[in-house]
Design an enzyme around this catalytic site. Structure first.
Site, PDB file in Angstrom:
ATOM      1  N   CYS A   1       0.808  -1.221   0.000  1.00  0.00           N
ATOM      2  CA  CYS A   1       0.000   0.000   0.000  1.00  0.00           C
ATOM      3  C   CYS A   1       0.838   1.266   0.000  1.00  0.00           C
ATOM      4  CB  CYS A   1      -0.941  -0.017   1.196  1.00  0.00           C
ATOM      5  SG  CYS A   1      -1.914  -1.533   1.279  1.00  0.00           S
TER       6      CYS A   1
ATOM      7  N   HIS B   1      -3.005   8.140   5.764  1.00  0.00           N
ATOM      8  CA  HIS B   1      -3.191   6.799   5.199  1.00  0.00           C
ATOM      9  C   HIS B   1      -4.613   6.333   5.537  1.00  0.00           C
ATOM     10  CE1 HIS B   1      -1.999   3.072   3.429  1.00  0.00           C
ATOM     11  NE2 HIS B   1      -2.136   2.376   4.541  1.00  0.00           N
TER      12      HIS B   1
ATOM     13  N   GLU C   1      -1.486   5.536  13.326  1.00  0.00           N
ATOM     14  CA  GLU C   1      -1.119   6.708  12.530  1.00  0.00           C
ATOM     15  C   GLU C   1      -1.303   7.988  13.342  1.00  0.00           C
ATOM     16  OE1 GLU C   1      -1.748   8.698   8.107  1.00  0.00           O
ATOM     17  OE2 GLU C   1      -3.158   7.155   8.783  1.00  0.00           O
TER      18      GLU C   1
ATOM     19  N   LYS D   1      -9.676   8.027   1.637  1.00  0.00           N
ATOM     20  CA  LYS D   1     -10.125   6.639   1.468  1.00  0.00           C
ATOM     21  C   LYS D   1     -11.571   6.467   1.904  1.00  0.00           C
ATOM     22  CE  LYS D   1      -5.678   4.190   1.907  1.00  0.00           C
ATOM     23  NZ  LYS D   1      -4.756   5.317   2.138  1.00  0.00           N
TER      24      LYS D   1
ATOM     25  N   HIS E   1      -9.744   1.837  -0.430  1.00  0.00           N
ATOM     26  CA  HIS E   1      -8.289   1.692  -0.372  1.00  0.00           C
ATOM     27  C   HIS E   1      -7.786   1.058  -1.664  1.00  0.00           C
ATOM     28  CE1 HIS E   1      -4.315   1.133   0.883  1.00  0.00           C
ATOM     29  NE2 HIS E   1      -4.464   0.421   1.978  1.00  0.00           N
TER      30      HIS E   1
ATOM     31  N   PHE F   1       1.770  -3.240   4.060  1.00  0.00           N
ATOM     32  CA  PHE F   1       2.135  -4.548   4.593  1.00  0.00           C
ATOM     33  C   PHE F   1       3.631  -4.762   4.357  1.00  0.00           C
ATOM     34  CE2 PHE F   1      -2.162  -7.041   4.207  1.00  0.00           C
ATOM     35  CZ  PHE F   1      -2.700  -6.219   5.175  1.00  0.00           C
TER      36      PHE F   1
END
Length: 418
Positions: free
Chosen positions: A169, A309, A320, A341, A346, A405
């Site tokens: 991502c 994010h 975050e 998002k 996403h 990830f």
């Protein structure tokens, strides 16, 4: 300041494009963000009835044949179609023509998380049902992750540096950051850069659902993606592409280009902690933010907006929040922050692309997009997340966060061009 730092070239953004669940052009995308439009609904790409997650942010009304010859389009996975179409739109927006005189100095760097997963799934079915001899000779070139960048070069004529970032991502943001370094270092005069993804497929959904990463709010798709809200239950998959044309300043000025903003900082770290979970306290993400600020010569009090994010997962959002506080101190509480998002879902490797576009547009228009569906903030998410409605803000400098990830953390820093 070191001598090498003095020799760095300034890099500006002269073209933008976005193909997203809330619009297939830059104007449509930006209007959708400003209106708080929701692009998430029940999946139509495949029959999701056996899946625990049956919702997604699909790109609607995209016609690849409007951007590509039919024969060529049929030899591309959807993620590559998005990338080529958006890249052409961005070049048009930048009024940048690639010809024999400049082709060697214009490159492509486009990130993706999973590449051509739809082609891989379809060809696996062919293999199982009809045997190996019936698999398409185009399977491999349609599937491999670098092909979005490769095909973009083929269809635009860009012969400069060409590569791709594959960092889950964070891939779209890594691609923009790496392209920034190439222009800053003098290896290219301009780069076509960003991220693309088309992973709304049965196998992809099965895998993410088994990891318990996806929202299961199937009866209420419009409210399923709710970053920083206490009732969030996972992310919602989206698809599309976001592309920037970044240029060395003198090159842009010489051709009279319109300049949206300047890219000034790139921070990149790794948690080195877990395959899918962020490190507690957001230490790796905080370091990426700090590095981007340092790289751009920005103090925390100069940051006017952060595109978070903000995945709407239980682990990411509070982590975050902690990272932003750690990196920006007391200034964190004064900075408007949003997760776009909430509207697009996403896009995995494509998310950094469309979110960088949103961040640059916020600088250009002095207006910041909202976080929709934020009804009751999580008690651990106590910053200014711009709920529900866009807001007029004088945006001098802005950050865009992407975390992937594998522990990949990326922050990009942009500012008004002066």
């Amino acid at each position: 300041m070191t001598n090498s730092h003095l020799q760095r070239k300034r890099v500006v953004i002269t073209g933008l494009a976005a193909i997203t669940p809330i619009g297939n052009t830059l104007a449509e995308y930006w209007q959708g963000l400003m209106e708080g439009r929701n692009g998430i609904d029940t999946i139509t790409h495949f029959d999701p009835s056996q899946h625990t997650c049956r919702i997604g942010g699909e790109v609607k009304g995209f016609d690849p044949y409007a951007h590509l010859p039919r024969k060529e389009a049929k030899r591309m996975d959807r993620f590559s179609q998005f990338a080529v179409a958006a890249s052409k739109q961005a070049l048009t927006d930048a009024k940048l023509e690639i010809d024999d005189l400049n082709a060697d100095r214009i490159g492509v760097l486009i990130g993706t998380g999973v590449g051509g997963i739809k082609v891989m799934e379809d060809q696996q079915e062919v293999y199982l049902n009809k045997g190996p001899s019936r698999c398409s000779p185009f399977m491999i070139p349609m599937m491999i992750a670098n092909m979005a960048a490769g095909l973009t070069a083929i269809h635009t004529g860009a012969k400069g540096p060409n590569t791709c970032a594959v960092t889950a991502c964070a891939a779209g943001s890594n691609a923009i950051g790496d392209a920034f370094r190439l222009v800053q270092g003098g290896y290219a005069d301009a780069m076509i850069c960003g991220g693309t993804e088309a992973a709304i497929t049965p196998l992809s959904y099965a895998g993410f659902a088994s990891a318990r990463a996806l929202s299961t709010r199937n009866d209420d798709p419009k409210h399923a993606c709710r970053p920083f809200d206490k009732d969030r239950d996972g992310f919602v998959m989206g698809e599309g592409a976001g592309i920037l044309i970044i240029e060395e300043l003198e090159s842009a000025l010489a051709r009279g280009a319109r300049i949206y903003a300047e890219i000034v900082g790139y921070g990149m770290t790794c948690d080195a902690y877990h395959m899918t979970s962020p490190v507690p306290g957001g230490l790796g993400a905080a370091r990426a933010i700090e590095l981007a600020l340092k790289d751009g010569g920005l103090s925390p009090d100069r940051v006017s907006y952060i595109n978070a994010h903000g995945t709407s997962t239980p682990a990411n959002d509070p982590t975050e929040t902690q990272a932003i506080k750690k990196a920006l101190g007391e200034c964190a509480y004064q900075i408007p922050i949003s997760s776009t998002k909430s509207m697009t879902g996403h896009l995995l490797g494509g998310s950094g692309g469309i979110e960088a576009v949103a961040t640059v547009m916020a600088i250009a228009h002095d207006r910041v997009p909202p976080t929709i569906n934020l009804e009751e903030p999580d008690q651990d998410c106590d910053l200014d997340y711009i709920p529900h409605e866009s807001r007029s803000v004088s945006v001098e400098a802005a950050l865009s966060n992407s975390f992937g990830f594998g522990g990949h953390n990326v922050t990009l820093a942009f500012q008004k061009y002066h």
